[in-house]
Design a protein around this motif. Structure first.
Motif, PDB file in Angstrom:
ATOM      1  N   ALA A  70     -10.440  18.464  15.714  1.00  0.00           N
ATOM      2  CA  ALA A  70     -11.039  19.538  16.524  1.00  0.00           C
ATOM      3  C   ALA A  70     -12.416  19.839  15.954  1.00  0.00           C
ATOM      4  N   GLU A  74      -7.672  25.173  16.564  1.00  0.00           N
ATOM      5  CA  GLU A  74      -7.294  23.773  16.763  1.00  0.00           C
ATOM      6  C   GLU A  74      -7.197  23.039  15.421  1.00  0.00           C
ATOM      7  N   GLN A  75      -8.147  23.308  14.538  1.00  0.00           N
ATOM      8  CA  GLN A  75      -8.179  22.607  13.251  1.00  0.00           C
ATOM      9  C   GLN A  75      -7.025  22.995  12.351  1.00  0.00           C
ATOM     10  N   THR A  83     -12.096  26.398  17.927  1.00  0.00           N
ATOM     11  CA  THR A  83     -12.137  25.243  17.032  1.00  0.00           C
ATOM     12  C   THR A  83     -11.311  25.494  15.785  1.00  0.00           C
ATOM     13  N   SER A  92     -11.336  19.095  21.387  1.00  0.00           N
ATOM     14  CA  SER A  92     -10.076  18.642  20.807  1.00  0.00           C
ATOM     15  C   SER A  92      -9.997  17.148  21.065  1.00  0.00           C
TER      16      SER A  92
END
Length: 922
Positions: A758, A314-315, A311, A483
């Motif tokens: 995300a 993704e962020q 996560t 996501s």
């Protein structure tokens, strides 16, 4: 150039961390305050004693060199960067004193190979001299335990190099001297006419650098190397003590001690946490049951860590990190049994993902074991669990070890000190601020209280956090990393929601799945097959044309005939098949393509909110500086030190030795502080002379009010001028301002694609009306089932935000919670400019709102004084004004900023009422 300036230059070029810089400064202090350290190798015991006594004035804890030559120990916690500090030492000694010859000792083969690589691979990521200009022109020559015997001109060229670094493995030398034999390095070399040892011993500037020096104290090899009589010894270790019969025996030559507790506090390494279950009693379980519980809970923690790391990547757009779990076994038999146990857990989920690392392997098995171990940081390598039996020593520097399961008997202190060393390094080189990403977990159900008690002792090397797990059950919560693309991408079939579950199962969905207590509504997918391919190309074309602000000032303009024709043309050009492909019938039909483009644009316009790309560019020169203010001197309570102890070291009446450093006496008291302030890059003497003398004057006046005469003030400022200047500089940061002739607002795009989100989700997706029993945990859950949100899933930081979302679902045309980079709004916090991300963006029929919710107390404070909330609001209001000015020119909707106290948010409130009361205007 002064040696102090050389220290600053080396520290800056190598981007040293503060503990490394302080270590370099202390080496400089030692060499400058005791010149005998750097002048001659011919030293008797009396001379060594005299040097020790002289150094005590600078380093009170130093009582003995503990060698037959001057040797200083720098104790830095694992993960802070001892190898880079070696490079800094060599760079400094060469630049300051012209030293050319260095002898680096490694404690084992692993570190030996690593040191050779880090000192010689000029293009490698960990090259220790990267940034040093002198060594960029001509890199130091590295001579190793294998190459020093090379024949012909090779060894001669190495010896004649501008800087020569010899790297040797002490364990090899130790093995050679067993039984009273001379090490190979002492044997005659026909090419040198003497042994290489004799050649080194004859060098006048040989500096011995000992890595992991705690490994050499009782070594036969180090006794042999004493005969080298180096000019100076520099020791580096994370454990500055040896184990005696009555406990640890501290080193007597430590001049820098930066323990693990400080490294954790300063954010240079992970923070260890000891893990157990809630209400767990080890006595209720057999040894076999306890072992199995610890393994299973270790895997639980490992899997949750995987999700959080994914996560975070993704962020932030960072490279994903694959964590692994380390299991410490009793012996090789136990390790083999554990391998079978782990591969049988969770329906064989970890079969092929576990390696056993110990001495039981040989031949091809050993090579495969080493290969997998070296690749354990690779995201594509399958290993997730490593079982080892006391083999992973110093030098195995991985950054992705996140969970440790110790199954070998050990007391609490040994468990702490030996277990965590390999897992402290941070994968991103710094703390992220996300606790689970910055934490190392130790599974210690049977030792939980014992470890906590040990960590709490005054002499403990660390402070551990407690993490308690809920007992496992069939209905246990699970984590999923999601996501989430915008609704536009989902509806056009371009991309769906993707996730990775904590159980390792991949989740891919074009819909939004089920929520607790009801279904989460999924936007209808408009296109599939060839239409989907055309829609994907159409969205690329929209992104490209969106940069033409004249042609497409707003997203609505995408629907005009001119833009539709342009889009269709671009799509047709990009649908031309590559060689070998057949031209699809639909893709070759301009009318069919135009229809798909039209529908795609309609979806885009309906599902987006126009957020212009706004840049504010200064006009003319920009001047940054500090405004005048009253200095807070309440924490400046330094006292004069005893002149009797500090009077030795006077040089011509100008050089005074005060406490910790030799300082130049200033005729004007303020100059002690000013000379330190101008060392800061953001403090220009020409621009700030009046201010820094004013602030220095306030500090001087403070000390004069407390001291009987100016001599005492000279003493204080001479000793503590740097610390006082640092305090003043921190206060100056709060009064920094920029001035320019004006600014120009540039709108480069009328709208931008919505950035994907995300999330880490606990349990299933929740409907908007659902609240957890403990509202403080709301941030753990993901919500869905929206009708008017631009995304299928959203996460809330507070229940206030969730309630406001219910209002938005009732009244907004479209809304969503933005992520980093969507607005590029920055506010000032001292000399820093962090990004501001508002809570909500809300499109109504006549206006677009940017909304922030805060505690009522914080909103009230922002109205009365300069707080962080106010700084964010000020910049948001400016952004909204610029966006409104642009919208007025192109027929778009104006923007407004709302700062809403939490107690004003209720399910029955209306947006018009909130706007009337809480819109912030200039």
């Amino acid at each position: 150039m002064s040696t102090e300036k050389i220290v600053r230059t080396v520290a800056g070029r190598l981007s040293l961390r503060e503990p490394q810089t302080i270590s370099l400064e202390r080496l400089n202090t030692a060499l400058e305050s005791v010149p005998a350290l750097r002048d001659s190798k011919a030293r008797s015991q009396e001379e060594l004693k005299a040097m020790q006594e002289a150094l005590k004035a600078e380093f009170p804890k130093l009582t003995d060199f503990e060698r037959d030559f001057p040797s200083l120990c720098f104790a830095l916690a694992t993960g802070v960067g001892k190898t880079r500090l070696m490079g800094a030492f060599i760079s400094y000694l060469h630049a300051a004193y012209g030293y050319k010859h260095f002898f680096v000792l490694a404690p084992n083969l692993t570190i030996y190979d690593k040191l050779i690589r880090d000192f010689s691979d000029t293009t490698g990521p960990k090259y220790v001299f990267k940034g040093i200009a002198d060594f960029a022109v001509e890199a130091p020559e590295v001579i190793t335990g294998e190459t020093y015997e090379q024949k012909g001109d090779l060894v001669s060229q190495a010896i004649d190099a501008p800087v020569q670094i010899n790297i040797f493995n002490i364990s090899k030398i130790n093995s050679e001297v067993r039984g009273g034999k001379a090490p190979k390095i002492k044997r005659l070399s026909e090419y040198l006419g003497q042994s290489y040892f004799e050649y080194l011993a004859g060098l006048p500037d040989l500096v011995l650098i000992m890595d992991e020096s705690h490994r050499y104290r009782a070594s036969a090899g180090i006794r042999a190397l004493n005969e080298l009589k180096p000019l100076l010894g520099l020791e580096l270790t994370a454990t500055p003590f040896t184990e005696g019969t009555k406990g640890p025996v501290p080193f007597k030559n430590v001049v820098m001690d930066y323990p693990l507790a400080l490294a954790i506090e300063d954010g240079f390494v992970k923070e260890p946490a000891v893990v157990t279950q809630q209400n767990f009693n080890p006595a209720d379980h057999s040894a076999e049951q306890l072992e199995r519980i610890k393994l299973m809970d270790g895997i639980r923690v490992h899997e949750e860590t995987k999700v959080h790391l994914l996560t975070y990547a993704e962020q932030t757009g960072q490279k994903p990190v694959k964590p692994f779990m380390l299991v410490i076994a009793r012996d090789t038999t136990h390790a083999a049994a554990l391998l079978g146990t782990i591969e049988g857990l969770f329906d064989g989920q970890y079969k092929g993902k576990v390696i056993q690392v110990d001495s039981s392997k040989s031949g091809a098995e050993e090579e495969e074991m080493i290969r997998r171990l070296l690749l354990v940081e690779s995201y594509t390598e399958p290993t997730e669990i490593v079982i080892h039996v006391n083999m992973l020593k110093e030098g195995w520097d991985v950054t992705n070890l996140y969970t440790i399961v110790p199954l070998r008997a050990a007391n609490a202190r040994t468990l702490i000190e030996q277990s965590i060393g390999r897992g402290l390094r941070l994968p991103y080189g710094r703390k992220t601020g996300v606790e689970v990403v910055d934490r190392l977990n130790i599974i210690a159900h049977d030792r939980f209280k014992e470890v906590i008690d040990e960590a709490g002792k005054g002499d403990s090397p660390i402070r551990l956090k407690e993490l308690k797990l809920e007992p496992t059950d069939n209905n246990g919560s699970r984590l999923t990393s999601l996501s989430v693309p915008s609704n536009t991408s989902v509806m056009l079939g371009i991309s769906g929601v993707k996730g990775s579950g904590a159980d390792g199962a991949a989740i891919v969905s074009s819909g939004y799945g089920q929520g607790a207590g009801g279904s989460a509504q999924s936007p209808a997918v408009v296109f599939t097959g060839e239409e989907r391919r055309i829609a994907m190309v159409a969205m690329d074309a929209v992104a490209e044309l969106g940069k033409d602000r004249i042609l497409v000032p707003t997203s609505t303009a995408l629907g005009t005939t001119t833009v539709q024709e342009k889009l269709t043309q671009l799509v047709m050009e990009r649908l031309v098949p590559q060689q070998g492909e057949l031209l699809d019938t639909m893709a070759s039909n301009a009318e069919a393509v135009a229809e798909v483009v039209k529908k795609s644009v309609e979806v885009f316009i309906d599902q987006t909110i126009d957020i212009p790309r706004i840049t504010v560019v200064p006009v003319g020169p920009v001047k940054g500086g500090y405004r005048s203010f009253t200095l807070d001197v309440s924490r400046m309570n330094y006292q004069a030190t005893d002149q009797q102890l500090l009077s030795q070291g006077l040089q011509s009446g100008r050089q005074l030795t005060y406490g910790e450093a030799a300082v130049i006496e200033e005729s004007r008291l303020e100059d002690y502080i000013v000379r330190e302030l101008i060392n800061y890059d953001d403090v220009s003497y020409d621009d700030h002379a009046d201010l820094i003398y004013e602030l220095a004057g306030q500090a001087v006046a403070h000390f004069r009010s407390k001291q009987p005469d100016d001599a005492a003030v000279h003493n204080i400022l001479g000793n503590h001028g740097r610390a006082i200047a640092e305090n003043i500089h921190l206060q100056m940061a709060k009064h920094y301002e920029e001035d320019s002739a004006g600014s120009e607002v540039i709108v480069s795009q009328g709208f931008m694609p919505l950035k994907p989100c995300a999330f880490t989700a606990k349990d299933d997706v929740k409907p908007l009306h659902w609240t957890p029993d403990d509202k403080r945990t709301i941030g753990q859950y993901v919500y869905g089932g929206f009708q008017r949100c631009a995304f299928g899933f959203q996460k809330f930081h507070s229940d206030t935000e969730r309630i406001l979302a219910t209002v938005l679902e009732r009244e907004a045309r479209r809304w969503f919670r933005p992520v980093s980079g969507q607005f590029n709004i920055y506010y000032r916090a001292g000399v820093n400019q962090p990004e501001y991300i508002p809570d909500f963006v809300v499109a109504l029929d006549d206006i677009t709102l940017m909304i922030e919710t805060k505690k009522a107390k914080e909103v009230a404070e922002a109205q009365e004084s300069e707080t962080e909330v106010k700084a964010k609001a000020d910049q948001a209001v400016i952004w909204c004004k610029n966006a409104s000015d642009y919208a007025a020119k192109v027929g778009g909707k104006p923007w407004a900023y709302l700062l809403i106290p939490h107690d004003a948010v209720a399910p029955n409130v209306t947006l018009s009422a909130l706007r009337a009361r809480y819109e912030v205007v200039e």
